[in-house]
Design a protein around this motif. Sequence first.
Motif, PDB file in Angstrom:
ATOM      1  N   TRP A   1      -6.038  18.627   9.673  1.00 17.96           N
ATOM      2  CA  TRP A   1      -4.604  18.559   9.952  1.00 17.96           C
ATOM      3  C   TRP A   1      -4.306  18.426  11.445  1.00 17.96           C
ATOM      4  N   PRO A   2      -3.668  17.283  11.865  1.00 19.32           N
ATOM      5  CA  PRO A   2      -3.301  17.092  13.269  1.00 19.32           C
ATOM      6  C   PRO A   2      -1.797  17.225  13.520  1.00 19.32           C
ATOM      7  N   GLY A   3      -1.021  17.517  12.467  1.00 17.29           N
ATOM      8  CA  GLY A   3       0.437  17.500  12.546  1.00 17.29           C
ATOM      9  C   GLY A   3       0.983  16.398  11.650  1.00 17.29           C
ATOM     10  N   TYR A   4       2.263  16.497  11.293  1.00 15.86           N
ATOM     11  CA  TYR A   4       2.852  15.579  10.315  1.00 15.86           C
ATOM     12  C   TYR A   4       2.793  14.116  10.750  1.00 15.86           C
ATOM     13  N   GLY A   5       3.339  13.819  11.929  1.00 18.67           N
ATOM     14  CA  GLY A   5       3.381  12.434  12.370  1.00 18.67           C
ATOM     15  C   GLY A   5       1.999  11.838  12.552  1.00 18.67           C
ATOM     16  N   ALA A   6       1.112  12.579  13.184  1.00 16.69           N
ATOM     17  CA  ALA A   6      -0.243  12.078  13.429  1.00 16.69           C
ATOM     18  C   ALA A   6      -1.002  11.846  12.125  1.00 16.69           C
TER      19      ALA A   6
ATOM     20  N   SER B   1       0.855  -1.188   0.000  1.00 16.00           N
ATOM     21  CA  SER B   1       0.000   0.000   0.000  1.00 16.00           C
ATOM     22  C   SER B   1       0.889   1.235   0.000  1.00 16.00           C
ATOM     23  N   VAL B   2       0.544   2.191  -0.826  1.00 16.92           N
ATOM     24  CA  VAL B   2       1.257   3.464  -0.859  1.00 16.92           C
ATOM     25  C   VAL B   2       0.347   4.532  -0.263  1.00 16.92           C
ATOM     26  N   PHE B   3       0.891   5.366   0.613  1.00 15.77           N
ATOM     27  CA  PHE B   3       0.067   6.453   1.153  1.00 15.77           C
ATOM     28  C   PHE B   3       0.798   7.785   1.049  1.00 15.77           C
ATOM     29  N   ILE B   4      -0.004   8.825   0.825  1.00 21.93           N
ATOM     30  CA  ILE B   4       0.486  10.188   0.597  1.00 21.93           C
ATOM     31  C   ILE B   4      -0.389  11.144   1.398  1.00 21.93           C
ATOM     32  N   ILE B   5       0.220  12.066   2.135  1.00 23.11           N
ATOM     33  CA  ILE B   5      -0.557  13.133   2.749  1.00 23.11           C
ATOM     34  C   ILE B   5      -0.433  14.367   1.864  1.00 23.11           C
ATOM     35  N   ALA B   6      -1.501  15.159   1.776  1.00 21.81           N
ATOM     36  CA  ALA B   6      -1.500  16.264   0.812  1.00 21.81           C
ATOM     37  C   ALA B   6      -2.354  17.424   1.285  1.00 21.81           C
ATOM     38  N   HIS B   7      -1.991  18.606   0.807  1.00 25.09           N
ATOM     39  CA  HIS B   7      -2.807  19.820   0.998  1.00 25.09           C
ATOM     40  C   HIS B   7      -2.440  20.811  -0.101  1.00 25.09           C
TER      41      HIS B   7
ATOM     42  N   SER C   1       4.963  12.600  16.336  1.00 21.17           N
ATOM     43  CA  SER C   1       5.443  13.973  16.471  1.00 21.17           C
ATOM     44  C   SER C   1       4.780  14.891  15.446  1.00 21.17           C
ATOM     45  N   PRO C   2       4.357  16.098  15.858  1.00 17.25           N
ATOM     46  CA  PRO C   2       3.737  17.013  14.899  1.00 17.25           C
ATOM     47  C   PRO C   2       4.716  17.573  13.874  1.00 17.25           C
ATOM     48  N   VAL C   3       6.014  17.469  14.148  1.00 10.26           N
ATOM     49  CA  VAL C   3       7.030  18.040  13.254  1.00 10.26           C
ATOM     50  C   VAL C   3       7.912  16.962  12.637  1.00 10.26           C
ATOM     51  N   HIS C   4       8.382  16.008  13.436  1.00 11.47           N
ATOM     52  CA  HIS C   4       9.362  15.019  12.979  1.00 11.47           C
ATOM     53  C   HIS C   4       8.638  13.747  12.541  1.00 11.47           C
ATOM     54  N   ASP C   5       8.329  13.669  11.259  1.00  9.36           N
ATOM     55  CA  ASP C   5       7.577  12.526  10.739  1.00  9.36           C
ATOM     56  C   ASP C   5       8.535  11.461  10.224  1.00  9.36           C
ATOM     57  N   THR C   6       8.957  10.580  11.114  1.00 12.45           N
ATOM     58  CA  THR C   6       9.886   9.510  10.753  1.00 12.45           C
ATOM     59  C   THR C   6       9.384   8.172  11.278  1.00 12.45           C
ATOM     60  N   VAL C   7       9.715   7.101  10.552  1.00 21.50           N
ATOM     61  CA  VAL C   7       9.371   5.756  11.005  1.00 21.50           C
ATOM     62  C   VAL C   7      10.311   5.369  12.147  1.00 21.50           C
TER      63      VAL C   7
END
Length: 275
Positions: free
Chosen positions: A70-75, A17-23, A158-164
């Motif tokens: 929008w809840p933040g990048y990580g969320a 599955s591929v997922f993308i967040i966008a705005h 994290s709302p800023v640091h979106d890492t696995v």
Amino acid sequence: MVSRQGLTYMTAAPPISVFIIAHNEEDRIARAIRSVESFADEVIVVDSGSTDQTVRRAESRGARVLVNPWPGYGAQKRFAEDQCRNDWLFNLDADEAATTSLAEEIKTLAACGALERAPFWRVRIRDVFAHESGPAAWAYGYNQIRLYDRTKGRFSASPVHDTVRPPKGAAIAQLEGAMAHRSIRSVAFHVEKMNRYSTMQADDMAARGRRIGRWRLVTEFPLAFLKAYVLRRYALYGWWGLVISTNFAYTRFLRLAKTYEAELLAKSARQEPPE
């Protein structure tokens, strides 16, 4: 691929599955989706309330689009993970695109069962600017886990640091192909992004109780400029390298300036007599 009694059998290719967040990504979302179609079992786009044609263009490429405030990048990425029907996930942002070599590599790894060598795979993400057709040979980039088994690890909240976040000791493999990262549409766009992102960084630092040394207000800009111009090899872009190095340094300075401003306002509020 598994072996039993001296015989070798092909295992079924794990669907991805591929997922993308966008705005507001109407100019970039189709390219991102198109770049992964050769290996994606499904493409999920989580939109945070676009006011342009992002949703329509994503759906026209066959993506399943969901809207989540929008809840933040990580969320937001964790929300997107939950919408996927498969455990093997590949993440890219709307301003990124898998190169042809990367897409073929992932397709081959999945088909021959080689993904099972490791639950986490890193990919090199290379800068591409608006006037370029692809990454320069010296393009700066970073190496992140973007292909992974979500039963073994997921994005941080994290709302800023979106890492696995892989568990300690987990096997991590490296993909050879690269991802093209077109994060800067224009200088005007970059200025707006610097302001927005530095505010999020300052808020994140405040939430974690981090304070800054005052001396960093003096050293942050010149040191960050040198980091970009020399270590990130932006000097090789000529005059354009001077522009992007200055913008990088200013972003780093802004987050500290906003953090310091918040400290001054908090101190002032404590000292004010009650009405």
